[in-house]
Design a protein around this motif. Structure first.
Motif, PDB file in Angstrom:
ATOM      1  N   ALA A  82       4.287  -7.306   1.547  1.00 13.64           N
ATOM      2  CA  ALA A  82       4.512  -7.565   0.122  1.00 13.64           C
ATOM      3  C   ALA A  82       3.529  -6.757  -0.724  1.00 13.64           C
ATOM      4  CB  ALA A  82       4.360  -9.056  -0.163  1.00 13.64           C
ATOM      5  N   THR A  83       3.791  -6.707  -2.012  1.00 13.64           N
ATOM      6  CA  THR A  83       2.910  -6.017  -2.957  1.00 13.64           C
ATOM      7  C   THR A  83       1.478  -6.517  -2.806  1.00 13.64           C
ATOM      8  OG1 THR A  83       4.735  -5.770  -4.513  1.00 13.64           O
ATOM      9  CG2 THR A  83       2.506  -5.561  -5.411  1.00 13.64           C
ATOM     10  N   LYS A  84       0.547  -5.576  -2.671  1.00 13.41           N
ATOM     11  CA  LYS A  84      -0.887  -5.837  -2.530  1.00 13.41           C
ATOM     12  C   LYS A  84      -1.263  -6.556  -1.240  1.00 13.41           C
ATOM     13  CE  LYS A  84      -1.987  -5.812  -7.450  1.00 13.41           C
ATOM     14  NZ  LYS A  84      -2.658  -6.512  -8.534  1.00 13.41           N
ATOM     15  N   LYS A  85      -0.340  -6.630  -0.295  1.00  8.51           N
ATOM     16  CA  LYS A  85      -0.626  -7.204   1.025  1.00  8.51           C
ATOM     17  C   LYS A  85      -0.638  -6.057   2.022  1.00  8.51           C
ATOM     18  CE  LYS A  85      -0.458 -11.136  -0.957  1.00  8.51           C
ATOM     19  NZ  LYS A  85      -1.355 -11.099  -2.081  1.00  8.51           N
ATOM     20  N   ASN A  86      -1.752  -5.861   2.695  1.00  3.67           N
ATOM     21  CA  ASN A  86      -1.957  -4.680   3.513  1.00  3.67           C
ATOM     22  C   ASN A  86      -2.238  -5.045   4.963  1.00  3.67           C
ATOM     23  OD1 ASN A  86      -1.957  -3.163   1.021  1.00  3.67           O
ATOM     24  ND2 ASN A  86      -4.047  -3.911   0.726  1.00  3.67           N
ATOM     25  N   VAL A  87      -1.774  -4.196   5.873  1.00  2.87           N
ATOM     26  CA  VAL A  87      -2.107  -4.314   7.289  1.00  2.87           C
ATOM     27  C   VAL A  87      -3.131  -3.230   7.590  1.00  2.87           C
ATOM     28  CG1 VAL A  87      -1.258  -4.215   9.653  1.00  2.87           C
ATOM     29  CG2 VAL A  87       0.195  -5.152   7.860  1.00  2.87           C
ATOM     30  N   VAL A  88      -4.235  -3.626   8.216  1.00  6.68           N
ATOM     31  CA  VAL A  88      -5.306  -2.686   8.538  1.00  6.68           C
ATOM     32  C   VAL A  88      -5.526  -2.718  10.050  1.00  6.68           C
ATOM     33  CG1 VAL A  88      -7.733  -2.083   8.178  1.00  6.68           C
ATOM     34  CG2 VAL A  88      -6.405  -3.104   6.299  1.00  6.68           C
ATOM     35  N   PHE A  89      -5.375  -1.553  10.686  1.00 11.22           N
ATOM     36  CA  PHE A  89      -5.622  -1.432  12.122  1.00 11.22           C
ATOM     37  C   PHE A  89      -6.951  -0.721  12.318  1.00 11.22           C
ATOM     38  CE2 PHE A  89      -0.990  -1.704  11.885  1.00 11.22           C
ATOM     39  CZ  PHE A  89      -0.739  -2.708  12.820  1.00 11.22           C
ATOM     40  N   ASN A  90      -7.971  -1.457  12.759  1.00 11.04           N
ATOM     41  CA  ASN A  90      -9.277  -0.867  13.050  1.00 11.04           C
ATOM     42  C   ASN A  90      -9.442  -0.586  14.535  1.00 11.04           C
ATOM     43  OD1 ASN A  90     -10.165  -0.818  10.392  1.00 11.04           O
ATOM     44  ND2 ASN A  90     -10.921  -2.912  10.496  1.00 11.04           N
ATOM     45  N   GLY A 107       8.500  -2.782   2.520  1.00 11.65           N
ATOM     46  CA  GLY A 107       7.704  -3.563   1.577  1.00 11.65           C
ATOM     47  C   GLY A 107       6.728  -2.686   0.826  1.00 11.65           C
ATOM     48  N   LYS A 108       6.219  -3.193  -0.278  1.00 12.51           N
ATOM     49  CA  LYS A 108       5.401  -2.389  -1.188  1.00 12.51           C
ATOM     50  C   LYS A 108       3.925  -2.320  -0.819  1.00 12.51           C
ATOM     51  CE  LYS A 108       8.551  -2.926  -5.010  1.00 12.51           C
ATOM     52  NZ  LYS A 108       8.775  -3.327  -6.378  1.00 12.51           N
ATOM     53  N   GLY A 109       3.489  -3.060   0.195  1.00 10.14           N
ATOM     54  CA  GLY A 109       2.097  -3.021   0.621  1.00 10.14           C
ATOM     55  C   GLY A 109       1.778  -1.745   1.381  1.00 10.14           C
ATOM     56  N   THR A 110       0.567  -1.686   1.912  1.00  7.81           N
ATOM     57  CA  THR A 110       0.051  -0.492   2.579  1.00  7.81           C
ATOM     58  C   THR A 110      -0.318  -0.809   4.020  1.00  7.81           C
ATOM     59  OG1 THR A 110      -0.809   0.320   0.483  1.00  7.81           O
ATOM     60  CG2 THR A 110      -1.746   1.290   2.469  1.00  7.81           C
ATOM     61  N   VAL A 111      -0.112   0.161   4.912  1.00  6.60           N
ATOM     62  CA  VAL A 111      -0.590   0.076   6.292  1.00  6.60           C
ATOM     63  C   VAL A 111      -1.669   1.135   6.461  1.00  6.60           C
ATOM     64  CG1 VAL A 111      -0.013   0.389   8.728  1.00  6.60           C
ATOM     65  CG2 VAL A 111       1.567  -0.827   7.218  1.00  6.60           C
ATOM     66  N   PRO A 116      -7.730   6.043  16.460  1.00  8.47           N
ATOM     67  CA  PRO A 116      -6.830   7.001  17.108  1.00  8.47           C
ATOM     68  C   PRO A 116      -5.712   6.250  17.838  1.00  8.47           C
ATOM     69  CG  PRO A 116      -8.927   6.889  18.278  1.00  8.47           C
ATOM     70  CD  PRO A 116      -9.056   6.023  17.069  1.00  8.47           C
ATOM     71  N   ASN A 117      -4.495   6.400  17.356  1.00  7.46           N
ATOM     72  CA  ASN A 117      -3.348   5.689  17.904  1.00  7.46           C
ATOM     73  C   ASN A 117      -2.574   6.581  18.862  1.00  7.46           C
ATOM     74  OD1 ASN A 117      -3.539   3.221  16.173  1.00  7.46           O
ATOM     75  ND2 ASN A 117      -3.466   4.810  14.630  1.00  7.46           N
ATOM     76  N   THR A 118      -1.856   5.969  19.799  1.00  2.00           N
ATOM     77  CA  THR A 118      -1.116   6.749  20.786  1.00  2.00           C
ATOM     78  C   THR A 118       0.348   6.331  20.885  1.00  2.00           C
ATOM     79  OG1 THR A 118      -1.770   5.270  22.582  1.00  2.00           O
ATOM     80  CG2 THR A 118      -3.180   7.189  22.165  1.00  2.00           C
ATOM     81  N   VAL A 131      -1.655   4.941   5.157  1.00  2.00           N
ATOM     82  CA  VAL A 131      -2.917   5.657   4.967  1.00  2.00           C
ATOM     83  C   VAL A 131      -3.546   5.865   6.342  1.00  2.00           C
ATOM     84  CG1 VAL A 131      -5.234   5.583   3.978  1.00  2.00           C
ATOM     85  CG2 VAL A 131      -3.292   4.695   2.675  1.00  2.00           C
ATOM     86  N   VAL A 132      -3.911   7.108   6.641  1.00  6.43           N
ATOM     87  CA  VAL A 132      -4.594   7.421   7.888  1.00  6.43           C
ATOM     88  C   VAL A 132      -6.060   7.636   7.557  1.00  6.43           C
ATOM     89  CG1 VAL A 132      -4.728   8.988   9.844  1.00  6.43           C
ATOM     90  CG2 VAL A 132      -2.502   8.466   8.815  1.00  6.43           C
ATOM     91  N   GLY A 133      -6.910   6.764   8.096  1.00  2.45           N
ATOM     92  CA  GLY A 133      -8.340   6.836   7.826  1.00  2.45           C
ATOM     93  C   GLY A 133      -8.999   8.017   8.511  1.00  2.45           C
TER      94      GLY A 133
END
Length: 143
Positions: A82-90, A107-111, A116-118, A131-133
């Motif tokens: 949802a808007t302003k709801k973000n998933v963060v993978f550390n 959805g309007k949120g951010t991932v 380093p993902n595989t 967004v890729v950190g």
């Protein structure tokens, strides 16, 4: 008992720590608060099947659902934020060994991918932002 048929709904609290590898159908987060998901040890991982990730909310404030442990994809994914709801993978996002599953970001949120993902499946963005950190990668697409 939590197993691959379980779709837990997180409606309270601020964190969860897994003491063993855990398989879930997916995750649904309904509260308007941040949430951290982690493993009790470095080798502990969470495997998500076809239920994907759903973050609901009214968009009144920015909130992160953060994975501080590896996530293994065990089926095709829809990540609806949802808007302003973000998933963060550390920690890394990977495929189940020998498999390749697609991820759909809706959805309007951010991932945020901060590790380093595989994962080898395709990443489809139908809505929202990826967004890729600095230390992150999108994966290893075969296509």
């Amino acid at each position: 008992m939590i197993n691959a048929k379980t779709l837990p709904v997180f409606a309270g609290g601020t964190s969860a720590t897994l003491n063993q590898n855990t398989d879930l159908n997916g995750i649904k987060h309904t509260q308007d608060a941040a949430f951290d998901f982690g493993g009790a040890a470095e080798h502990i991982y969470l495997k998500l099947f076809w239920g994907g990730i759903t973050l609901e909310g009214n968009g009144s404030s920015e909130r992160n659902f953060t994975f501080n442990m590896p996530v293994v994809i065990g089926g095709e994914q829809i990540w609806n934020t949802a808007t302003k709801k973000n998933v963060v993978f550390n920690a890394p996002v990977t495929d189940e060994e020998g498999e390749s599953y697609d991820i759909v970001k809706d959805g309007k949120g951010t991932v945020y991918f901060n590790a380093p993902n595989t994962f080898k499946g395709d990443l489809h963005i139908t809505n929202g932002v990826i967004v890729v950190g600095e230390n992150g990668t999108l994966g290893d697409s075969e296509n």
